[in-house]
Design a protein around this motif. Sequence first.
Motif, PDB file in Angstrom:
ATOM      1  N   LYS A 111       0.820  -1.216   0.000  1.00 46.88           N
ATOM      2  CA  LYS A 111       0.000   0.000   0.000  1.00 46.88           C
ATOM      3  C   LYS A 111       0.853   1.265   0.000  1.00 46.88           C
ATOM      4  O   LYS A 111       0.552   2.200  -0.754  1.00 46.88           O
ATOM      5  CB  LYS A 111      -0.979  -0.011   1.170  1.00 46.88           C
ATOM      6  N   PRO A 112       1.929   1.340   0.819  1.00 47.78           N
ATOM      7  CA  PRO A 112       2.774   2.547   0.736  1.00 47.78           C
ATOM      8  C   PRO A 112       3.384   2.747  -0.654  1.00 47.78           C
ATOM      9  O   PRO A 112       3.444   3.870  -1.145  1.00 47.78           O
ATOM     10  CB  PRO A 112       3.847   2.308   1.802  1.00 47.78           C
ATOM     11  N   GLN A 113       3.814   1.675  -1.300  1.00 50.95           N
ATOM     12  CA  GLN A 113       4.356   1.791  -2.659  1.00 50.95           C
ATOM     13  C   GLN A 113       3.282   2.273  -3.627  1.00 50.95           C
ATOM     14  O   GLN A 113       3.554   3.116  -4.485  1.00 50.95           O
ATOM     15  CB  GLN A 113       4.889   0.437  -3.149  1.00 50.95           C
ATOM     16  N   ALA A 114       2.082   1.728  -3.509  1.00 50.95           N
ATOM     17  CA  ALA A 114       0.989   2.130  -4.390  1.00 50.95           C
ATOM     18  C   ALA A 114       0.648   3.602  -4.183  1.00 50.95           C
ATOM     19  O   ALA A 114       0.393   4.327  -5.149  1.00 50.95           O
ATOM     20  CB  ALA A 114      -0.244   1.256  -4.142  1.00 50.95           C
ATOM     21  N   LEU A 115       0.661   4.052  -2.945  1.00 54.65           N
ATOM     22  CA  LEU A 115       0.388   5.463  -2.663  1.00 54.65           C
ATOM     23  C   LEU A 115       1.483   6.352  -3.245  1.00 54.65           C
ATOM     24  O   LEU A 115       1.189   7.394  -3.842  1.00 54.65           O
ATOM     25  CB  LEU A 115       0.247   5.678  -1.155  1.00 54.65           C
ATOM     26  N   ILE A 116       2.730   5.938  -3.107  1.00 56.16           N
ATOM     27  CA  ILE A 116       3.846   6.701  -3.711  1.00 56.16           C
ATOM     28  C   ILE A 116       3.650   6.778  -5.223  1.00 56.16           C
ATOM     29  O   ILE A 116       3.800   7.841  -5.826  1.00 56.16           O
ATOM     30  CB  ILE A 116       5.206   6.063  -3.358  1.00 56.16           C
ATOM     31  N   ARG A 117       3.297   5.655  -5.851  1.00 58.87           N
ATOM     32  CA  ARG A 117       3.065   5.645  -7.300  1.00 58.87           C
ATOM     33  C   ARG A 117       1.938   6.600  -7.681  1.00 58.87           C
ATOM     34  O   ARG A 117       2.051   7.348  -8.633  1.00 58.87           O
ATOM     35  CB  ARG A 117       2.708   4.242  -7.791  1.00 58.87           C
ATOM     36  N   ALA A 118       0.835   6.544  -6.939  1.00 58.37           N
ATOM     37  CA  ALA A 118      -0.332   7.380  -7.266  1.00 58.37           C
ATOM     38  C   ALA A 118      -0.003   8.861  -7.143  1.00 58.37           C
ATOM     39  O   ALA A 118      -0.390   9.659  -8.008  1.00 58.37           O
ATOM     40  CB  ALA A 118      -1.504   7.012  -6.354  1.00 58.37           C
ATOM     41  N   ILE A 119       0.714   9.228  -6.110  1.00 57.94           N
ATOM     42  CA  ILE A 119       1.030  10.639  -5.886  1.00 57.94           C
ATOM     43  C   ILE A 119       2.090  11.147  -6.860  1.00 57.94           C
ATOM     44  O   ILE A 119       1.982  12.251  -7.382  1.00 57.94           O
ATOM     45  CB  ILE A 119       1.473  10.862  -4.425  1.00 57.94           C
ATOM     46  N   THR A 120       3.084  10.330  -7.142  1.00 59.86           N
ATOM     47  CA  THR A 120       4.195  10.786  -7.987  1.00 59.86           C
ATOM     48  C   THR A 120       3.966  10.570  -9.479  1.00 59.86           C
ATOM     49  O   THR A 120       4.797  10.972 -10.289  1.00 59.86           O
ATOM     50  CB  THR A 120       5.514  10.100  -7.579  1.00 59.86           C
ATOM     51  N   ALA A 121       2.840   9.968  -9.848  1.00 64.73           N
ATOM     52  CA  ALA A 121       2.545   9.784 -11.275  1.00 64.73           C
ATOM     53  C   ALA A 121       2.269  11.111 -11.967  1.00 64.73           C
ATOM     54  O   ALA A 121       2.368  11.212 -13.181  1.00 64.73           O
ATOM     55  CB  ALA A 121       1.357   8.851 -11.453  1.00 64.73           C
ATOM     56  N   LEU A 122       1.937  12.138 -11.189  1.00 64.11           N
ATOM     57  CA  LEU A 122       1.695  13.485 -11.720  1.00 64.11           C
ATOM     58  C   LEU A 122       0.659  13.472 -12.845  1.00 64.11           C
ATOM     59  O   LEU A 122       0.891  13.981 -13.933  1.00 64.11           O
ATOM     60  CB  LEU A 122       3.006  14.116 -12.197  1.00 64.11           C
ATOM     61  N   LEU A 123      -0.483  12.839 -12.565  1.00 62.17           N
ATOM     62  CA  LEU A 123      -1.579  12.710 -13.534  1.00 62.17           C
ATOM     63  C   LEU A 123      -1.151  11.998 -14.814  1.00 62.17           C
ATOM     64  O   LEU A 123      -1.661  12.255 -15.894  1.00 62.17           O
ATOM     65  CB  LEU A 123      -2.181  14.080 -13.856  1.00 62.17           C
ATOM     66  N   GLY A 124      -0.214  11.113 -14.697  1.00 59.79           N
ATOM     67  CA  GLY A 124       0.262  10.343 -15.844  1.00 59.79           C
ATOM     68  C   GLY A 124       1.514  10.900 -16.496  1.00 59.79           C
ATOM     69  O   GLY A 124       2.130  10.230 -17.323  1.00 59.79           O
ATOM     70  N   LEU A 125       1.894  12.121 -16.142  1.00 59.52           N
ATOM     71  CA  LEU A 125       3.082  12.729 -16.759  1.00 59.52           C
ATOM     72  C   LEU A 125       4.366  11.996 -16.395  1.00 59.52           C
ATOM     73  O   LEU A 125       5.341  12.049 -17.132  1.00 59.52           O
ATOM     74  CB  LEU A 125       3.189  14.203 -16.375  1.00 59.52           C
ATOM     75  N   GLY A 126       4.369  11.302 -15.270  1.00 58.07           N
ATOM     76  CA  GLY A 126       5.546  10.536 -14.869  1.00 58.07           C
ATOM     77  C   GLY A 126       5.907   9.462 -15.879  1.00 58.07           C
ATOM     78  O   GLY A 126       7.053   9.022 -15.960  1.00 58.07           O
ATOM     79  N   ASN A 127       4.916   9.044 -16.685  1.00 57.73           N
ATOM     80  CA  ASN A 127       5.170   8.027 -17.707  1.00 57.73           C
ATOM     81  C   ASN A 127       6.012   8.552 -18.868  1.00 57.73           C
ATOM     82  O   ASN A 127       6.542   7.763 -19.647  1.00 57.73           O
ATOM     83  CB  ASN A 127       3.848   7.472 -18.241  1.00 57.73           C
ATOM     84  N   LEU A 128       6.119   9.862 -18.989  1.00 56.92           N
ATOM     85  CA  LEU A 128       6.936  10.418 -20.076  1.00 56.92           C
ATOM     86  C   LEU A 128       8.403  10.013 -19.953  1.00 56.92           C
ATOM     87  O   LEU A 128       9.116   9.958 -20.958  1.00 56.92           O
ATOM     88  CB  LEU A 128       6.808  11.946 -20.111  1.00 56.92           C
ATOM     89  N   LEU A 129       8.837   9.699 -18.751  1.00 55.21           N
ATOM     90  CA  LEU A 129      10.222   9.263 -18.554  1.00 55.21           C
ATOM     91  C   LEU A 129      10.523   7.992 -19.342  1.00 55.21           C
ATOM     92  O   LEU A 129      11.653   7.773 -19.775  1.00 55.21           O
ATOM     93  CB  LEU A 129      10.502   9.055 -17.056  1.00 55.21           C
ATOM     94  N   VAL A 130       9.498   7.160 -19.573  1.00 52.30           N
ATOM     95  CA  VAL A 130       9.681   5.920 -20.332  1.00 52.30           C
ATOM     96  C   VAL A 130      10.167   6.228 -21.750  1.00 52.30           C
ATOM     97  O   VAL A 130      10.893   5.438 -22.349  1.00 52.30           O
ATOM     98  CB  VAL A 130       8.368   5.101 -20.358  1.00 52.30           C
ATOM     99  N   LEU A 131       9.794   7.385 -22.280  1.00 50.90           N
ATOM    100  CA  LEU A 131      10.208   7.763 -23.637  1.00 50.90           C
ATOM    101  C   LEU A 131      11.715   7.945 -23.768  1.00 50.90           C
ATOM    102  O   LEU A 131      12.271   7.772 -24.857  1.00 50.90           O
ATOM    103  CB  LEU A 131       9.506   9.055 -24.068  1.00 50.90           C
ATOM    104  N   VAL A 132      12.379   8.310 -22.685  1.00 47.91           N
ATOM    105  CA  VAL A 132      13.834   8.518 -22.738  1.00 47.91           C
ATOM    106  C   VAL A 132      14.611   7.442 -22.003  1.00 47.91           C
ATOM    107  O   VAL A 132      15.822   7.339 -22.157  1.00 47.91           O
ATOM    108  CB  VAL A 132      14.227   9.918 -22.201  1.00 47.91           C
ATOM    109  N   ASP A 133      13.941   6.633 -21.218  1.00 51.85           N
ATOM    110  CA  ASP A 133      14.589   5.552 -20.480  1.00 51.85           C
ATOM    111  C   ASP A 133      14.463   4.258 -21.286  1.00 51.85           C
ATOM    112  O   ASP A 133      13.782   3.321 -20.891  1.00 51.85           O
ATOM    113  CB  ASP A 133      13.943   5.410 -19.093  1.00 51.85           C
TER     114      ASP A 133
END
Length: 165
Positions: A111-133
Motif C-alpha cells: 500500500k505505501p508503494q501504491a500510494l507513492i506511485r499514485a502521488i508521484t505519477a503526476l496525472l500520468g506525466l511521470g510516464n513520459l520518462l519511459v520515452l527517454v529511459d
Amino acid sequence: MSNIEQRTGFMRRFASWVYDALATVAIIMLAQILFLGFVELLLSIGLISKSDDVDISYFVTTQPWNFINQFYLVCVACFFYVYFWCKGGQTIGMRAWRLKVRNLDGTQITKPQALIRAITALLGLGNLLVLVDFKNKRSLQDYLAKTEVITLSKEENKKVYRELD
C-alpha cells in the motif's frame, strides 16, 4: 525473457492511462455527487449554514469547503489506484492492455508503494520518462516506488483474473 524485456513501453502505458482516466472521471463524478449530498445534509440539519442567494455548487467552491472537496476528490482518485494495484497489480485500463505493476523481484506491491506511485505519477506525466529511459522502461513513479510495469501474455493475464476470484 528478462524483466527488462517484459517491461512496458510508453504507448501501451498511454493507452491504459486513457482507459483509467475515463474510469477515474466517472468515479470522481460519483464522489462529487456524494460530497454535495453530504453538504446538503449538513445544511438541512443546521450544522452549517449559507445565505439563501448562494447555490450549493457555488458554496462548495468557497473556502474552507473548496479545500475539503478537492482533498476528498484526490483521496478518492488515489484510493482507486491503490486499491487495484494492491489487489491484483492491475487497474481497469491495465487489465485491458495486459499490464501489471509489481516489485522488481516480481512480488505484489505494498500500500505505501501504491500510494507513492499514485502521488508521484503526476496525472500520468511521470510516464513520459519511459520515452527517454530506453534501457529500463521505467517511469518516474516506478523509480520512486521501486516498481516496474510489465506486459503480460494473454495466458498470464487470464491467470491474474482467476486469482482474483
